[in-house]
Design a protein around this motif. Structure first.
Motif, mmCIF file in Angstrom:
data_model
loop_
_atom_site.group_PDB
_atom_site.id
_atom_site.type_symbol
_atom_site.label_atom_id
_atom_site.label_comp_id
_atom_site.label_asym_id
_atom_site.label_seq_id
_atom_site.Cartn_x
_atom_site.Cartn_y
_atom_site.Cartn_z
ATOM 1 N N THR A 140 0.829 -1.205 0.000
ATOM 2 C CA THR A 140 0.000 0.000 0.000
ATOM 3 C C THR A 140 0.866 1.258 0.000
ATOM 4 O O THR A 140 0.591 2.219 -0.735
ATOM 5 C CB THR A 140 -0.925 -0.012 1.226
ATOM 6 O OG1 THR A 140 -1.745 -1.188 1.192
ATOM 7 C CG2 THR A 140 -1.812 1.225 1.250
ATOM 8 N N ALA A 141 1.922 1.267 0.797
ATOM 9 C CA ALA A 141 2.829 2.417 0.843
ATOM 10 C C ALA A 141 3.504 2.634 -0.502
ATOM 11 O O ALA A 141 3.684 3.779 -0.942
ATOM 12 C CB ALA A 141 3.875 2.207 1.938
ATOM 13 N N ARG A 144 1.122 4.390 -2.805
ATOM 14 C CA ARG A 144 0.996 5.821 -2.493
ATOM 15 C C ARG A 144 2.202 6.622 -2.981
ATOM 16 O O ARG A 144 2.095 7.835 -3.200
ATOM 17 C CB ARG A 144 0.815 6.004 -0.986
ATOM 18 C CG ARG A 144 -0.567 5.571 -0.491
ATOM 19 C CD ARG A 144 -0.960 6.213 0.824
ATOM 20 N NE ARG A 144 -2.405 6.081 1.035
ATOM 21 C CZ ARG A 144 -2.987 5.149 1.760
ATOM 22 N NH1 ARG A 144 -2.237 4.237 2.391
ATOM 23 N NH2 ARG A 144 -4.292 5.100 1.884
ATOM 24 N N ASP A 165 -7.391 -0.223 3.006
ATOM 25 C CA ASP A 165 -6.399 0.829 2.787
ATOM 26 C C ASP A 165 -5.675 0.640 1.456
ATOM 27 O O ASP A 165 -5.332 1.627 0.794
ATOM 28 C CB ASP A 165 -5.382 0.836 3.948
ATOM 29 C CG ASP A 165 -4.603 2.143 4.008
ATOM 30 O OD1 ASP A 165 -5.203 3.204 3.741
ATOM 31 O OD2 ASP A 165 -3.390 2.099 4.320
ATOM 32 N N ASP A 168 -7.998 2.008 -1.063
ATOM 33 C CA ASP A 168 -8.016 3.469 -0.931
ATOM 34 C C ASP A 168 -6.795 4.074 -1.609
ATOM 35 O O ASP A 168 -6.893 5.125 -2.276
ATOM 36 C CB ASP A 168 -8.051 3.870 0.541
ATOM 37 C CG ASP A 168 -9.395 3.602 1.199
ATOM 38 O OD1 ASP A 168 -10.379 3.386 0.465
ATOM 39 O OD2 ASP A 168 -9.452 3.586 2.447
ATOM 40 N N ALA A 169 -5.637 3.416 -1.470
ATOM 41 C CA ALA A 169 -4.413 3.902 -2.105
ATOM 42 C C ALA A 169 -4.521 3.840 -3.625
ATOM 43 O O ALA A 169 -4.055 4.749 -4.328
ATOM 44 C CB ALA A 169 -3.212 3.095 -1.620
ATOM 45 N N GLU A 172 -6.672 6.779 -4.609
ATOM 46 C CA GLU A 172 -5.909 8.027 -4.520
ATOM 47 C C GLU A 172 -4.955 8.169 -5.696
ATOM 48 O O GLU A 172 -4.803 9.263 -6.258
ATOM 49 C CB GLU A 172 -5.134 8.060 -3.204
ATOM 50 C CG GLU A 172 -6.002 8.136 -1.961
ATOM 51 C CD GLU A 172 -5.238 7.777 -0.693
ATOM 52 O OE1 GLU A 172 -3.982 7.697 -0.766
ATOM 53 O OE2 GLU A 172 -5.881 7.566 0.348
#
Length: 495
Positions: A140-141, A144, A165, A168-169, A172
């Motif tokens: 996930t990081a 992003r 999450d 969500d990433a 985004e």
């Protein structure tokens, strides 16, 4: 005509009996001709037994599940991809192996290149992650941090409390202009119901292009498609610079199933994160699956990116496999490595139903003095496969193979092999007939002393969480259980 119809009505039972007997004999005779053609003897025998016992059931099942072959349109796409990849490979030399690499490793590289057309690349770095939630958090990081492109491919994907999450990433990234492409196996994800539908709604809401792989639409590609041919790969590629692959699906560790939660079952995985030239090769593999489902051919200029990090020392080679390839690429690689080993083989596979040649390779290795260890789960989540794999334990234990049972209630779902201190293979491929014949898989062969140390550390962790199965214990199992294991072994051959 009316008289004939009246006679049939008056003698309906006799007519039905003769029609049944005629069809019964016909199906048996046709089975004897059709089934053994280009098929392993064990598989042919299993299908013939099914047809001979119940022809009216066995033969239709054979027509439905008897050919591990993609339909015509998909085979044509595969031929296009294979041709393009082999043309590209002609202009790409393999990286040089380290001087201390064993002589047999070069033959493995040549085999992989011939089968899958991916070159050996150098100057790669990689690390491992075996904590389930941490690996999702790290992926996930990385999403992003992406600025250009995110490619996602997983066998099972679902939007739940663990993966929220991650999605969500993705949203985004898409909202800020990053190109996001998502693939997921149709049955592997659809079978999870509401969390699958939630994922699709989320992707649609943010305009993310996504496709189910190998959709269960039997005549979509111009011919009947066997419904259990699946895409089992797990890939995440970001900006052509970072690549993830391994055994983990994008779903909660209990797979969102009430029965698993009730039993306390959860999955243990191993994922690898790569930097360096190998990431572009992973991107190319993603593009082949994207082409199958979207009909969009992504360009090599877009997919192959100059790596920003070439500080690594690992040699890596990607090995795709599946029903779209003429040969069983993953089986060929495993067997080549098993016969080449001189000191130690450590294999981790949740579903271990080896093809005859693989069983012979492991037994032979153990009998010639190679230390062979096999890690499997103490309990199983798939009844047929779990009992089928147990039928092989006696032969392995008698040959001197050490079998480690990963303790319940965890399902050891990791898939990797280490040979001597020379090479690792990690990816999505199990060591079972399904992974060899029916599933599209991705494996990575990695050379490098530092990476071997990381891999051995993972193996030590798994060993500490397991108990060793002895031959004495195994010989004391109940007779009904032996019969069940052997029956499931026979059924597993029907592919």
């Amino acid at each position: 005509m009316a008289e004939l119809w009246q006679w049939i009505q008056d003698h309906g039972v006799v007519v039905a009996t003769y029609v049944y007997l005629g069809l019964d004999v016909l199906l048996r005779l046709v089975g004897l001709v059709v089934v053994p053609r280009n098929r392993r003897p064990g598989s042919a025998l299993a299908w013939l037994m099914a047809i001979m016992v119940l022809p009216l059931v066995g033969f239709p099942l054979y027509l439905l599940l008897g050919k591990a072959e993609l339909p015509r349109k998909r085979r044509e796409k595969q031929k296009v991809i294979n041709r393009l990849m082999h043309v590209r490979a002609q202009d790409l030399p393999d990286s040089e192996l380290d001087e201390d690499s064993p002589s047999w490793l070069q033959s493995a590289v040549s085999l992989n290149r011939e089968l899958g057309a991916f070159p050996l690349t150098g100057n790669n770095s990689a690390d491992l992650e075996i904590d389930y939630d941490t690996s999702i958090a790290r992926m996930t990081a990385d999403i992003r941090a992406a600025t250009r492109e995110v490619h996602v491919l997983f066998f099972a994907m679902a939007l739940d409390e663990v993966t929220q999450d991650f999605f969500d990433a993705l949203a985004e990234a898409a909202d800020r202009g990053v190109t996001v492409r998502v693939l997921y196996d149709h049955w592997g994800s659809l079978s999870h119901g509401s969390v699958y539908r939630a994922m699709r709604r989320h992707l649609d809401a943010h305009g993310i292009e996504h496709y189910p792989m190998m959709p269960i639409k039997p005549f979509r590609d111009g011919a009947f498609q066997r419904p259990d041919l699946r895409n089992h790969r797990k890939l995440l590629i970001l900006d052509g610079q970072i690549g993830w692959m391994g055994s983990q699906n994008l779903i909660a560790a209990h797979y969102d199933k009430k029965s698993n939660i009730r039993r306390g079952l959860h999955w243990q995985e191993t994922m690898a994160r790569f930097r360096g030239p190998i990431v572009s090769e992973m991107n190319l593999l993603f593009a082949t699956d994207w082409y199958y489902e979207s009909a969009e051919m992504l360009t090599e200029d877009d997919l192959v990116q100059a790596p920003t990090d070439t500080s690594g020392s690992y040699e890596c080679q990607l090995v795709p496999s599946g029903p779209g390839f003429v040969f069983e690429n993953n089986l060929a690689l495993f067997n080549q490595l098993f016969y080449s080993a001189s000191r130690r083989i450590i294999a981790v596979s949740p579903y271990f139903v080896p093809e005859e040649s693989m069983l012979a390779a492991l037994v032979t290795a153990a009998r010639r003095g190679v230390e062979v260890e096999l890690f499997v789960s103490e309990i199983g989540d798939q009844f047929l496969v779990f009992h089928a794999q147990r039928s092989y334990y006696a032969a392995l234990l008698e040959a001197g193979v050490r079998i480690w049972l990963y303790r319940a209630p965890t399902i050891l779902h990791a898939k990797h092999v280490t040979i001597d201190d020379a090479v690792t293979v990690i990816g999505s491929s199990n060591m079972d007939i399904r992974s060899f014949l029916l599933d599209m898989e991705s494996s990575m062969m990695i050379g490098g002393t530092d990476f071997m140390e990381k891999m051995h550390h993972v193996e030590d962790v798994y060993r500490s969480r397991s108990r060793e199965l002895t031959l004495e214990e195994w010989e004391q199992r109940p007779v009904p259980m032996r019969l069940l294991d052997n029956l499931c072994r026979l059924a597993s051959a029907v592919v």
